[in-house]
Design a protein around this motif. Structure first.
Motif, PDB file in Angstrom:
ATOM      1  N   LEU A  66       8.667  11.984 -11.562  1.00 60.65           N
ATOM      2  CA  LEU A  66       8.090  11.106 -10.377  1.00 60.65           C
ATOM      3  C   LEU A  66       8.999  11.118  -9.298  1.00 60.65           C
ATOM      4  CD1 LEU A  66       6.035   9.335  -9.458  1.00 60.65           C
ATOM      5  CD2 LEU A  66       7.166   7.251 -10.789  1.00 60.65           C
ATOM      6  N   LEU A  67      10.384  10.971  -9.578  1.00 61.25           N
ATOM      7  CA  LEU A  67      11.401  10.814  -8.438  1.00 61.25           C
ATOM      8  C   LEU A  67      11.245  12.209  -7.789  1.00 61.25           C
ATOM      9  CD1 LEU A  67      14.487   9.403 -10.242  1.00 61.25           C
ATOM     10  CD2 LEU A  67      13.149   8.369  -8.327  1.00 61.25           C
ATOM     11  N   GLU A  68      11.013  13.296  -8.140  1.00 58.30           N
ATOM     12  CA  GLU A  68      11.281  14.464  -7.436  1.00 58.30           C
ATOM     13  C   GLU A  68       9.744  14.647  -6.659  1.00 58.30           C
ATOM     14  OE1 GLU A  68      13.432  17.132  -6.764  1.00 58.30           O
ATOM     15  OE2 GLU A  68      14.868  15.738  -7.906  1.00 58.30           O
ATOM     16  N   LEU A  69       9.013  14.136  -7.277  1.00 61.83           N
ATOM     17  CA  LEU A  69       7.468  14.040  -6.470  1.00 61.83           C
ATOM     18  C   LEU A  69       7.580  13.014  -5.190  1.00 61.83           C
ATOM     19  CD1 LEU A  69       4.613  15.199  -7.362  1.00 61.83           C
ATOM     20  CD2 LEU A  69       3.950  12.885  -8.149  1.00 61.83           C
ATOM     21  N   ILE A  70       8.336  11.930  -5.247  1.00 63.90           N
ATOM     22  CA  ILE A  70       8.545  11.308  -4.311  1.00 63.90           C
ATOM     23  C   ILE A  70       9.546  11.952  -2.963  1.00 63.90           C
ATOM     24  CG2 ILE A  70      10.112   9.601  -3.434  1.00 63.90           C
ATOM     25  CD1 ILE A  70       9.561   7.835  -5.954  1.00 63.90           C
ATOM     26  N   LYS A  71      10.471  12.731  -3.666  1.00 67.16           N
ATOM     27  CA  LYS A  71      11.289  13.534  -2.725  1.00 67.16           C
ATOM     28  C   LYS A  71      10.644  14.457  -1.928  1.00 67.16           C
ATOM     29  CE  LYS A  71      15.564  12.608  -5.674  1.00 67.16           C
ATOM     30  NZ  LYS A  71      16.429  13.045  -6.270  1.00 67.16           N
ATOM     31  N   LEU A  72       9.788  15.422  -2.706  1.00 70.01           N
ATOM     32  CA  LEU A  72       9.161  16.521  -2.156  1.00 70.01           C
ATOM     33  C   LEU A  72       8.030  15.898  -1.162  1.00 70.01           C
ATOM     34  CD1 LEU A  72       8.333  19.375  -2.032  1.00 70.01           C
ATOM     35  CD2 LEU A  72       6.634  19.199  -4.011  1.00 70.01           C
ATOM     36  N   ARG A  73       7.285  14.956  -1.347  1.00 76.23           N
ATOM     37  CA  ARG A  73       6.427  14.427  -0.589  1.00 76.23           C
ATOM     38  C   ARG A  73       7.066  13.657   0.642  1.00 76.23           C
ATOM     39  NH1 ARG A  73       2.868  15.281   2.667  1.00 76.23           N
ATOM     40  NH2 ARG A  73       1.602  13.576   3.146  1.00 76.23           N
ATOM     41  N   LEU A  74       7.907  13.099   0.731  1.00 79.22           N
ATOM     42  CA  LEU A  74       8.832  12.624   1.950  1.00 79.22           C
ATOM     43  C   LEU A  74       9.487  13.708   2.701  1.00 79.22           C
ATOM     44  CD1 LEU A  74       8.984   9.944   3.316  1.00 79.22           C
ATOM     45  CD2 LEU A  74      10.977   9.527   1.903  1.00 79.22           C
TER      46      LEU A  74
ATOM     47  N   VAL B 232       2.416   5.087  -6.033  1.00 80.89           N
ATOM     48  CA  VAL B 232       4.067   5.557  -5.659  1.00 80.89           C
ATOM     49  C   VAL B 232       3.626   6.154  -4.359  1.00 80.89           C
ATOM     50  CG1 VAL B 232       6.006   6.608  -6.017  1.00 80.89           C
ATOM     51  CG2 VAL B 232       5.008   5.225  -7.832  1.00 80.89           C
ATOM     52  N   LEU B 233       2.811   7.258  -4.246  1.00 78.30           N
ATOM     53  CA  LEU B 233       2.547   8.007  -2.994  1.00 78.30           C
ATOM     54  C   LEU B 233       2.304   7.443  -1.857  1.00 78.30           C
ATOM     55  CD1 LEU B 233       1.423  11.286  -4.769  1.00 78.30           C
ATOM     56  CD2 LEU B 233       3.504  10.999  -3.840  1.00 78.30           C
ATOM     57  N   GLN B 234       1.572   6.298  -2.138  1.00 76.66           N
ATOM     58  CA  GLN B 234       1.220   5.395  -1.082  1.00 76.66           C
ATOM     59  C   GLN B 234       2.321   4.528  -0.559  1.00 76.66           C
ATOM     60  OE1 GLN B 234      -1.881   5.312   0.532  1.00 76.66           O
ATOM     61  NE2 GLN B 234      -1.145   3.722   2.052  1.00 76.66           N
TER      62      GLN B 234
ATOM     63  N   LEU C 214       6.202   3.441   3.829  1.00 82.33           N
ATOM     64  CA  LEU C 214       7.830   3.236   3.948  1.00 82.33           C
ATOM     65  C   LEU C 214       7.988   4.308   5.027  1.00 82.33           C
ATOM     66  CD1 LEU C 214       9.513   2.168   0.735  1.00 82.33           C
ATOM     67  CD2 LEU C 214       8.741   0.909   2.625  1.00 82.33           C
ATOM     68  N   SER C 215       7.602   5.515   4.944  1.00 79.17           N
ATOM     69  CA  SER C 215       7.853   6.320   6.012  1.00 79.17           C
ATOM     70  C   SER C 215       7.290   6.101   7.283  1.00 79.17           C
ATOM     71  CB  SER C 215       7.414   7.792   5.541  1.00 79.17           C
ATOM     72  OG  SER C 215       5.892   7.941   5.543  1.00 79.17           O
ATOM     73  N   ASN C 216       6.370   5.066   7.528  1.00 76.52           N
ATOM     74  CA  ASN C 216       5.890   4.593   8.695  1.00 76.52           C
ATOM     75  C   ASN C 216       6.231   3.102   9.039  1.00 76.52           C
ATOM     76  OD1 ASN C 216       4.499   7.226   9.404  1.00 76.52           O
ATOM     77  ND2 ASN C 216       2.940   6.744   7.859  1.00 76.52           N
ATOM     78  N   LEU C 217       7.289   2.692   8.748  1.00 75.61           N
ATOM     79  CA  LEU C 217       7.679   1.476   9.107  1.00 75.61           C
ATOM     80  C   LEU C 217       7.811   0.893  10.518  1.00 75.61           C
ATOM     81  CD1 LEU C 217      10.171   0.328   6.050  1.00 75.61           C
ATOM     82  CD2 LEU C 217       7.825  -0.483   6.471  1.00 75.61           C
ATOM     83  N   SER C 218       7.819   2.251  11.325  1.00 73.60           N
ATOM     84  CA  SER C 218       8.156   1.789  12.815  1.00 73.60           C
ATOM     85  C   SER C 218       6.912   1.508  13.327  1.00 73.60           C
ATOM     86  CB  SER C 218       8.714   2.950  13.580  1.00 73.60           C
ATOM     87  OG  SER C 218       8.021   4.184  13.426  1.00 73.60           O
ATOM     88  N   THR C 219       5.697   1.902  12.732  1.00 73.76           N
ATOM     89  CA  THR C 219       4.335   1.592  13.150  1.00 73.76           C
ATOM     90  C   THR C 219       3.567   0.742  12.510  1.00 73.76           C
ATOM     91  OG1 THR C 219       3.592   3.503  12.071  1.00 73.76           O
ATOM     92  CG2 THR C 219       4.277   3.812  14.401  1.00 73.76           C
TER      93      THR C 219
ATOM     94  N   LYS D 156      10.056  -5.354 -10.847  1.00 72.12           N
ATOM     95  CA  LYS D 156      10.675  -5.220  -9.709  1.00 72.12           C
ATOM     96  C   LYS D 156      12.001  -4.728  -9.622  1.00 72.12           C
ATOM     97  CE  LYS D 156       8.732  -9.817  -8.275  1.00 72.12           C
ATOM     98  NZ  LYS D 156       8.949 -11.253  -8.001  1.00 72.12           N
ATOM     99  N   ALA D 157      12.775  -4.592 -10.641  1.00 67.71           N
ATOM    100  CA  ALA D 157      14.009  -3.531 -10.697  1.00 67.71           C
ATOM    101  C   ALA D 157      13.515  -1.996 -10.553  1.00 67.71           C
ATOM    102  CB  ALA D 157      14.499  -3.976 -12.256  1.00 67.71           C
ATOM    103  N   GLU D 158      12.451  -1.784 -11.139  1.00 68.63           N
ATOM    104  CA  GLU D 158      11.892  -0.249 -11.027  1.00 68.63           C
ATOM    105  C   GLU D 158      11.443  -0.136  -9.529  1.00 68.63           C
ATOM    106  OE1 GLU D 158      10.339   0.860 -15.342  1.00 68.63           O
ATOM    107  OE2 GLU D 158       9.017  -0.612 -14.038  1.00 68.63           O
ATOM    108  N   ILE D 159      10.866  -1.161  -8.851  1.00 68.84           N
ATOM    109  CA  ILE D 159      10.359  -1.015  -7.483  1.00 68.84           C
ATOM    110  C   ILE D 159      11.814  -0.873  -6.580  1.00 68.84           C
ATOM    111  CG2 ILE D 159       9.203  -2.290  -5.521  1.00 68.84           C
ATOM    112  CD1 ILE D 159       7.364  -3.390  -7.566  1.00 68.84           C
ATOM    113  N   SER D 160      12.635  -1.624  -6.961  1.00 70.18           N
ATOM    114  CA  SER D 160      14.112  -1.605  -6.168  1.00 70.18           C
ATOM    115  C   SER D 160      14.564  -0.208  -6.257  1.00 70.18           C
ATOM    116  CB  SER D 160      15.098  -2.565  -6.744  1.00 70.18           C
ATOM    117  OG  SER D 160      14.688  -3.685  -6.597  1.00 70.18           O
ATOM    118  N   TYR D 161      14.847   0.566  -7.325  1.00 68.21           N
ATOM    119  CA  TYR D 161      14.966   2.031  -7.636  1.00 68.21           C
ATOM    120  C   TYR D 161      14.097   2.910  -6.761  1.00 68.21           C
ATOM    121  CZ  TYR D 161      18.302   1.049 -11.487  1.00 68.21           C
ATOM    122  OH  TYR D 161      19.261   0.584 -12.088  1.00 68.21           O
ATOM    123  N   LEU D 162      12.824   2.665  -6.839  1.00 68.74           N
ATOM    124  CA  LEU D 162      11.989   3.601  -5.942  1.00 68.74           C
ATOM    125  C   LEU D 162      12.231   3.600  -4.519  1.00 68.74           C
ATOM    126  CD1 LEU D 162       8.475   2.842  -7.793  1.00 68.74           C
ATOM    127  CD2 LEU D 162       9.560   4.958  -7.866  1.00 68.74           C
ATOM    128  N   THR D 163      12.372   2.207  -4.053  1.00 70.92           N
ATOM    129  CA  THR D 163      12.909   1.816  -2.576  1.00 70.92           C
ATOM    130  C   THR D 163      14.148   2.627  -2.329  1.00 70.92           C
ATOM    131  OG1 THR D 163      11.757  -0.035  -3.014  1.00 70.92           O
ATOM    132  CG2 THR D 163      13.210   0.147  -0.919  1.00 70.92           C
TER     133      THR D 163
END
Length: 149
Positions: free
Chosen positions: A33-41, A87-89, A94-99, A116-123
């Motif tokens: 899942l972490l690698e999926l996040i990294k690839l998508r971003l 997670v992908l959403q 998060l990649s569009n926080l400026s808008t 909440k701890a896991e959400i912190s790690y995802l963030t």
């Protein structure tokens, strides 16, 4: 063309980033899942070096070609679990926080699958890959040479 070589980077920069990377990797968040996040971003940020790296890392975990090739259009496919979709959403918002701000709906959806701890790690993972993407876009390390260890 490479702008800044590995030898030009200040001593300790990558080592300290790797410490954070190791901290995230040793969390309870699934590595795939972490690698999926990294690839998508990395796709969103158009970082060729990081796309190459995280594609290869996911292939190494046994990820399918179908899911890898569909990641950039994940919303239009049935290939991702609801947990991954949440997670992908989160990644995309998060990649569009400026808008626009992170929606309450997305945050509430995260709470269905993560504490909440896991959400912190995802963030932190999202912030970390943004840092790597930024560095690689400035340094211009050449994609294609990364090898999974």
């Amino acid at each position: 063309m490479e702008r800044i070589s590995y030898q030009d980077i200040p001593k300790g920069m990558f080592e300290n980033l790797r410490t954070i990377e190791d901290y995230i990797t040793h969390s309870k968040i699934d590595y795939q899942l972490l690698e999926l996040i990294k690839l998508r971003l990395s796709q969103i940020n158009k970082c060729a070096y990081c796309v190459d790296m995280h594609y290869k890392e996911l292939k190494h975990t046994g990820e399918t070609e179908l899911r890898l090739s569909s990641l950039c259009v994940w919303k239009e496919t049935p290939f991702f679990s609801e947990r991954e979709r949440v997670v992908l959403q989160f990644v995309e918002e998060l990649s569009n926080l400026s808008t626009k701000e992170l929606s309450e709906a997305t945050y509430e959806s995260l709470l269905l699958y993560f504490n909440k701890a896991e959400i912190s790690y995802l963030t932190l993972a999202i912030g970390q890959i943004n840092t790597w993407n930024t560095l690689m876009k400035v340094f211009r390390f050449e994609p294609g040479h990364y090898q999974v260890k």
